[in-house]
Design an enzyme around this catalytic site. Sequence first.
Site, PDB file in Angstrom:
ATOM      1  N   HIS A   1       0.909  -1.075  -0.014  1.00  0.00           N
ATOM      2  CA  HIS A   1      -0.078   0.110  -0.059  1.00  0.00           C
ATOM      3  C   HIS A   1       0.857   1.194  -0.189  1.00  0.00           C
ATOM      4  O   HIS A   1       1.489   1.715   1.020  1.00  0.00           O
ATOM      5  CB  HIS A   1      -1.025  -0.001   1.163  1.00  0.00           C
ATOM      6  CG  HIS A   1      -1.797   1.104   1.351  1.00  0.00           C
ATOM      7  ND1 HIS A   1      -2.058   1.815   2.568  1.00  0.00           N
ATOM      8  CD2 HIS A   1      -2.341   1.876   0.086  1.00  0.00           C
ATOM      9  CE1 HIS A   1      -2.918   2.854   2.268  1.00  0.00           C
ATOM     10  NE2 HIS A   1      -3.012   2.950   0.886  1.00  0.00           N
TER      11      HIS A   1
ATOM     12  N   ASN B   1      -4.995   4.166   7.459  1.00  0.00           N
ATOM     13  CA  ASN B   1      -6.500   4.590   7.226  1.00  0.00           C
ATOM     14  C   ASN B   1      -7.302   4.308   8.308  1.00  0.00           C
ATOM     15  O   ASN B   1      -8.387   5.038   8.500  1.00  0.00           O
ATOM     16  CB  ASN B   1      -6.892   3.676   5.869  1.00  0.00           C
ATOM     17  CG  ASN B   1      -6.426   4.532   4.845  1.00  0.00           C
ATOM     18  OD1 ASN B   1      -5.672   5.561   4.670  1.00  0.00           O
ATOM     19  ND2 ASN B   1      -6.519   3.853   3.584  1.00  0.00           N
TER      20      ASN B   1
END
Length: 596
Positions: free
Chosen positions: A142, A192
């Site tokens: 990511h 996140n």
Amino acid sequence: MAREFTRVGVVGLGTMGAGIVEVFARNGVDVTAVEISDAALERGRVTLTGSTDRAVAKGKLAEAERDALLARVDFRVGLDALHDVDLVIEAVPEHLDLKQRIFAELDRVCKPEAILATNTSSLSVTEISVATTRPNQVIGIHFFNPAPVMKLVEVVRTVVTSADVVADVEALCERLGKVDVTISDRAGFIANALLFGYLNHAVGMFEARYATREDIDAAMKLGCGLPMGPLALMDLIGLDTAYEILDTMYRRGGRDRRHAPAPLLKQMVTAGLLGRKSGRGFYTYERPGSPKVVPDEYTPLAADAALADGARAIAKVGVVGSGTMATGIIEVFAKAGYEVVSVTRGAEKSAKVCEAVKTSLNKGVVRGKLSETDRDEALGRITWSATLEHLADVDLVVEAVIEELSVKKALFASLDEICKPGVVLATTTSSLPVIDVAMATQRPADVVGLHFFNPAPIMPLVEIVQTIRTSAETSATARAVCAKLGKTGVVCGDRSGFIVNALLFPYLNDAVKMLEASYSTADDIDYAMKLGCGYPMGPFELLDVVGLDVSLAIQRELYLELREPGFAPAPLLEHLVTAGYLGRKSGRGFRDHTRR
């Protein structure tokens, strides 16, 4: 020995995919960049060349380096072009069925030893991996946007990802000049999971009309040193993307209400208000894709027009208290040209406050931020006192005593008797209800919260807290005073935590819960938020600075008022406070500070 990746594939050439292509090509790796059509491929090519051209214009990349970088990229249509790559990274939209279809096709096309990676920011890497016959070779890599700039990469392993694959990807991240944090497959991963709960809370705050979008964003930028306010950041991310991430985290992460997308967010997405990319989100932009905000129907009045609305004249200010905050506030008002009466409990405390103010002003002279004349004039405006009666002729009183409601109420009852009619009475409380203090007087319309941030002479933010009894005149006066002090005043209602603490401390509490669950280490969580989100400090660094006892007290107040289960203080935080591990001030908190 980690394997050598000589050619990688990138599927999807949107902003993130094109950025990932640039990262690899910048570091000498050949890239096969794949899209679904010629038109999409051309858009990806334009994105990549635009980024590298900007780097050349800024002097961050030589023209020869740019040309060599672009020469390493082979733009192709269709997944069949990836038959000979060592690693594929998928960067398509966040839809599980789409990613599963792509991975099933990659499994067919790619050579058996190739690693298949997803750049998903919220979806289950495990669910993506089972679309292949090689789930042990599937991993999450990511990157953060913009990929060429952001240092962090979250490496996400599933329960079946091979240890060799993890080690190979970690070594690759190092080769790319990235800092990797390796974690297991959980909704939102680190960054996140912590970021979007905070962003969603900010949307809810705006939806409830608790504060304006400008004030919410200014509060978090100026009060916490964040690079962007939460609503402006949502516009940058894209409200549709944010909605998908929150919805996925809610469904995958135990249905925590803090991750249930705010109703306003769904309404805006449905209406096509997606943020910068559509030209309008929480703010309105010059055109789709532009970062330039333009005025709209929600833009506040010009400051001068707003401040002229009924503000009282303030010439003389009283400051009650002898702590660090009171000392800083005295300095701020004196430097701004106000006559100041400092009131403490006794001559000895007055002498200490006087010495502290002199020391701070002298430091300003030494650093060239203040002239000797300005220093002397500021000191000449201050009167030192040990009796409240000397506040009889001031126009504004700012209380900065201990954070105990009984003490503040008793003080305000005394001020009510001593001060002349029309005086604005302000409390600097950061957590107590302002209305409780106001109702200790016979003039609640004249009472307001002025929450300065520490250190007051440096921090540019003041939260102006209106109760349901605060008059418009009192609020206008508070705003005018903040403006004269050179501070940014943000207006909010009288609710626990106001803006900054109400958004900041649940995020810190979430980080403690993440550590408590052994999902990651304090170091990796701090790295993730600093390198992935641009925060000036990681959550555990900040908790140790603030004090774990202070943090726990604020979190308890938030939980007691809002009754939100997700706000319940993390047991680990309570245990550390009980054990006397309070952070830097005690020598130990989440880290041991005695060895440094």
